[in-house]
Design a protein around this motif. Structure first.
Motif, PDB file in Angstrom:
ATOM      1  N   SER A 103      -2.762   4.508   8.683  1.00 13.76           N
ATOM      2  CA  SER A 103      -2.739   4.744   7.238  1.00 13.76           C
ATOM      3  C   SER A 103      -3.727   3.818   6.536  1.00 13.76           C
ATOM      4  CB  SER A 103      -1.332   4.504   6.683  1.00 13.76           C
ATOM      5  OG  SER A 103      -1.017   3.124   6.680  1.00 13.76           O
ATOM      6  N   ASP A 104      -4.127   4.208   5.319  1.00 14.27           N
ATOM      7  CA  ASP A 104      -5.057   3.381   4.536  1.00 14.27           C
ATOM      8  C   ASP A 104      -4.505   1.972   4.330  1.00 14.27           C
ATOM      9  OD1 ASP A 104      -6.553   5.655   4.366  1.00 14.27           O
ATOM     10  OD2 ASP A 104      -6.362   5.908   2.201  1.00 14.27           O
ATOM     11  N   VAL A 105      -3.252   1.880   3.924  1.00 10.33           N
ATOM     12  CA  VAL A 105      -2.665   0.581   3.580  1.00 10.33           C
ATOM     13  C   VAL A 105      -2.539  -0.309   4.813  1.00 10.33           C
ATOM     14  CG1 VAL A 105      -0.591  -0.571   2.708  1.00 10.33           C
ATOM     15  CG2 VAL A 105      -1.491   1.440   1.523  1.00 10.33           C
ATOM     16  N   ASP A 106      -2.003   0.249   5.903  1.00 11.37           N
ATOM     17  CA  ASP A 106      -1.855  -0.557   7.123  1.00 11.37           C
ATOM     18  C   ASP A 106      -3.211  -0.986   7.666  1.00 11.37           C
ATOM     19  OD1 ASP A 106       0.849  -0.325   6.936  1.00 11.37           O
ATOM     20  OD2 ASP A 106       1.086   1.090   8.586  1.00 11.37           O
ATOM     21  N   GLY A 107      -4.181  -0.081   7.633  1.00 11.89           N
ATOM     22  CA  GLY A 107      -5.507  -0.409   8.131  1.00 11.89           C
ATOM     23  C   GLY A 107      -6.187  -1.479   7.301  1.00 11.89           C
ATOM     24  N   LEU A 108      -6.025  -1.396   5.963  1.00 17.11           N
ATOM     25  CA  LEU A 108      -6.643  -2.405   5.101  1.00 17.11           C
ATOM     26  C   LEU A 108      -5.982  -3.764   5.317  1.00 17.11           C
ATOM     27  CD1 LEU A 108      -8.689  -3.154   2.994  1.00 17.11           C
ATOM     28  CD2 LEU A 108      -7.132  -2.330   1.229  1.00 17.11           C
ATOM     29  N   LYS A 109      -4.667  -3.789   5.431  1.00 17.62           N
ATOM     30  CA  LYS A 109      -3.978  -5.058   5.694  1.00 17.62           C
ATOM     31  C   LYS A 109      -4.439  -5.665   7.020  1.00 17.62           C
ATOM     32  CE  LYS A 109       0.256  -4.175   3.056  1.00 17.62           C
ATOM     33  NZ  LYS A 109       1.737  -4.049   3.145  1.00 17.62           N
TER      34      LYS A 109
ATOM     35  N   TYR B 240       0.099  -9.093   9.682  1.00 18.07           N
ATOM     36  CA  TYR B 240      -0.677  -8.642   8.534  1.00 18.07           C
ATOM     37  C   TYR B 240       0.100  -7.762   7.569  1.00 18.07           C
ATOM     38  CZ  TYR B 240      -1.266  -4.419  11.445  1.00 18.07           C
ATOM     39  OH  TYR B 240      -1.065  -3.323  12.227  1.00 18.07           O
ATOM     40  N   LEU B 241       1.168  -7.103   8.035  1.00 18.16           N
ATOM     41  CA  LEU B 241       1.853  -6.138   7.181  1.00 18.16           C
ATOM     42  C   LEU B 241       2.485  -6.796   5.964  1.00 18.16           C
ATOM     43  CD1 LEU B 241       3.492  -3.727   9.785  1.00 18.16           C
ATOM     44  CD2 LEU B 241       1.480  -3.330   8.355  1.00 18.16           C
ATOM     45  N   SER B 242       2.881  -8.061   6.081  1.00 15.70           N
ATOM     46  CA  SER B 242       3.557  -8.723   4.971  1.00 15.70           C
ATOM     47  C   SER B 242       2.651  -9.664   4.191  1.00 15.70           C
ATOM     48  CB  SER B 242       4.762  -9.519   5.507  1.00 15.70           C
ATOM     49  OG  SER B 242       4.331 -10.509   6.433  1.00 15.70           O
ATOM     50  N   GLN B 243       1.390  -9.782   4.582  1.00 17.42           N
ATOM     51  CA  GLN B 243       0.518 -10.784   3.975  1.00 17.42           C
ATOM     52  C   GLN B 243      -0.217 -10.313   2.729  1.00 17.42           C
ATOM     53  OE1 GLN B 243      -2.270 -12.548   6.640  1.00 17.42           O
ATOM     54  NE2 GLN B 243      -0.729 -13.302   8.060  1.00 17.42           N
ATOM     55  N   TRP B 244      -0.346  -9.002   2.538  1.00 19.72           N
ATOM     56  CA  TRP B 244      -1.228  -8.496   1.492  1.00 19.72           C
ATOM     57  C   TRP B 244      -0.512  -7.454   0.635  1.00 19.72           C
ATOM     58  CZ3 TRP B 244      -5.622 -11.208   1.332  1.00 19.72           C
ATOM     59  CH2 TRP B 244      -6.026 -11.870   2.502  1.00 19.72           C
ATOM     60  N   GLU B 245      -0.762  -7.507  -0.669  1.00 17.91           N
ATOM     61  CA  GLU B 245      -0.215  -6.523  -1.603  1.00 17.91           C
ATOM     62  C   GLU B 245      -1.328  -5.556  -1.995  1.00 17.91           C
ATOM     63  OE1 GLU B 245       1.763  -6.135  -6.067  1.00 17.91           O
ATOM     64  OE2 GLU B 245       1.529  -8.121  -5.140  1.00 17.91           O
ATOM     65  N   VAL B 246      -1.311  -4.402  -1.366  1.00 17.24           N
ATOM     66  CA  VAL B 246      -2.338  -3.386  -1.619  1.00 17.24           C
ATOM     67  C   VAL B 246      -1.875  -2.509  -2.782  1.00 17.24           C
ATOM     68  CG1 VAL B 246      -3.639  -1.446  -0.667  1.00 17.24           C
ATOM     69  CG2 VAL B 246      -3.087  -3.426   0.786  1.00 17.24           C
ATOM     70  N   GLY B 247      -2.709  -2.417  -3.801  1.00 18.07           N
ATOM     71  CA  GLY B 247      -2.371  -1.654  -4.988  1.00 18.07           C
ATOM     72  C   GLY B 247      -3.057  -0.300  -5.040  1.00 18.07           C
ATOM     73  N   GLU B 248      -3.575   0.041  -6.229  1.00 20.76           N
ATOM     74  CA  GLU B 248      -4.132   1.369  -6.464  1.00 20.76           C
ATOM     75  C   GLU B 248      -5.455   1.588  -5.728  1.00 20.76           C
ATOM     76  OE1 GLU B 248      -2.009  -0.022 -10.255  1.00 20.76           O
ATOM     77  OE2 GLU B 248      -3.289  -0.878  -8.688  1.00 20.76           O
ATOM     78  N   CYS B 249      -5.680   2.837  -5.370  1.00 21.67           N
ATOM     79  CA  CYS B 249      -7.010   3.253  -4.931  1.00 21.67           C
ATOM     80  C   CYS B 249      -7.825   3.538  -6.194  1.00 21.67           C
ATOM     81  CB  CYS B 249      -6.930   4.499  -4.061  1.00 21.67           C
ATOM     82  SG  CYS B 249      -8.547   5.121  -3.518  1.00 21.67           S
ATOM     83  N   ILE B 250      -8.932   2.810  -6.373  1.00 20.79           N
ATOM     84  CA  ILE B 250      -9.694   2.929  -7.618  1.00 20.79           C
ATOM     85  C   ILE B 250     -11.026   3.660  -7.444  1.00 20.79           C
ATOM     86  CG2 ILE B 250      -8.615   0.894  -8.623  1.00 20.79           C
ATOM     87  CD1 ILE B 250     -11.175  -0.668  -7.940  1.00 20.79           C
ATOM     88  N   GLY B 251     -11.340   4.069  -6.220  1.00 18.84           N
ATOM     89  CA  GLY B 251     -12.602   4.781  -6.022  1.00 18.84           C
ATOM     90  C   GLY B 251     -12.729   5.311  -4.605  1.00 18.84           C
TER      91      GLY B 251
END
Length: 220
Positions: A106-112, A126-137
């Motif tokens: 997934s986008d979120v898991d891959g980015l984390k 990594y799953l708990s280290q980052w708060e991924v928010g909106e996709c802006i582009g």
């Protein structure tokens, strides 16, 4: 500025100053001095020619289809102005933190996962280290050597690469551990705006994407 060894916009998504959904479009950012920066062993980099890279991308496309990438917009405050965190490699290329997704990821898991690989000491949590928010582009490439576009080019070809840009919100303090062969930079948004020659189309377009949001500088 290299890192190592009040609100700026009160409009809602429709351009109104008192929109009901304005609270969802606020980005809290914290001073650069709130964060700790150190290094870790260098990550392996691909030392290849443009022709070699093109051939590698073609082979990967034949095997897996379109290349899907995710990248992070991470903001900090310095001199009362929002700054974007960028990685710079030895060949002076600027990049947003992120990278290619694994098949089925997934986008979120891959980015984390990518953020932990580039910016953290512990890559396994990594799953708990980052708060991924909106996709802006979202940016597209219609060929392996073309520049990215913020739309699907009307070339009739199947896109070869899709890159999604996500807001990643930082806590009030955090440790950044960066590979030794990369530099982590804090670059002011005013320096990025439409500066495609230096930073490329995606990074130069980020200030415009962020104009949708109200940036709240939090004093600590």
């Amino acid at each position: 500025m290299e890192i190592f060894n009040g609100r700026l916009n009160n409009c809602d998504r429709h351009g109104n100053s008192d929109g009901d959904d304005r609270g969802n479009l606020v980005i809290d950012i914290y001073p650069l001095s709130s964060y700790y920066f150190s290094s870790k062993p260098a990550v392996a980099s691909k030392d290849e020619t443009v022709a070699d890279r093109t051939q590698r991308l073609k082979s990967n496309y034949d095997a897996h289809g379109m290349r899907n990438c995710v990248e992070a917009v991470i903001l900090v405050e310095l001199f009362k102005h929002p700054h974007l965190l960028l990685l710079q490699s030895k060949n002076c290329i600027y990049k947003l933190p992120g990278g290619r997704l694994r098949p089925g990821e997934s986008d979120v898991d891959g980015l984390k996962r990518k953020l932990s690989s580039k910016l953290s000491a512990d890559e396994d949590c990594y799953l708990s280290q980052w708060e991924v928010g909106e996709c802006i582009g979202t940016w597209w490439k219609s060929d392996f050597e073309t520049l990215p576009h913020p739309y699907l080019p009307a070339s009739g070809k199947n896109p070869k690469e899709c890159t999604k840009i996500y807001l990643v919100k930082l806590p009030s303090s955090k440790d950044f551990i960066v590979p030794q062969n990369l530099k982590l930079l804090a670059v002011p948004l005013c320096q990025l705006h439409e500066n495609r020659k230096t930073y490329g189309s995606i990074i130069a377009g980020i200030p415009q994407l962020l104009s949708l949001f109200s940036i709240n500088i939090v004093d600590t």
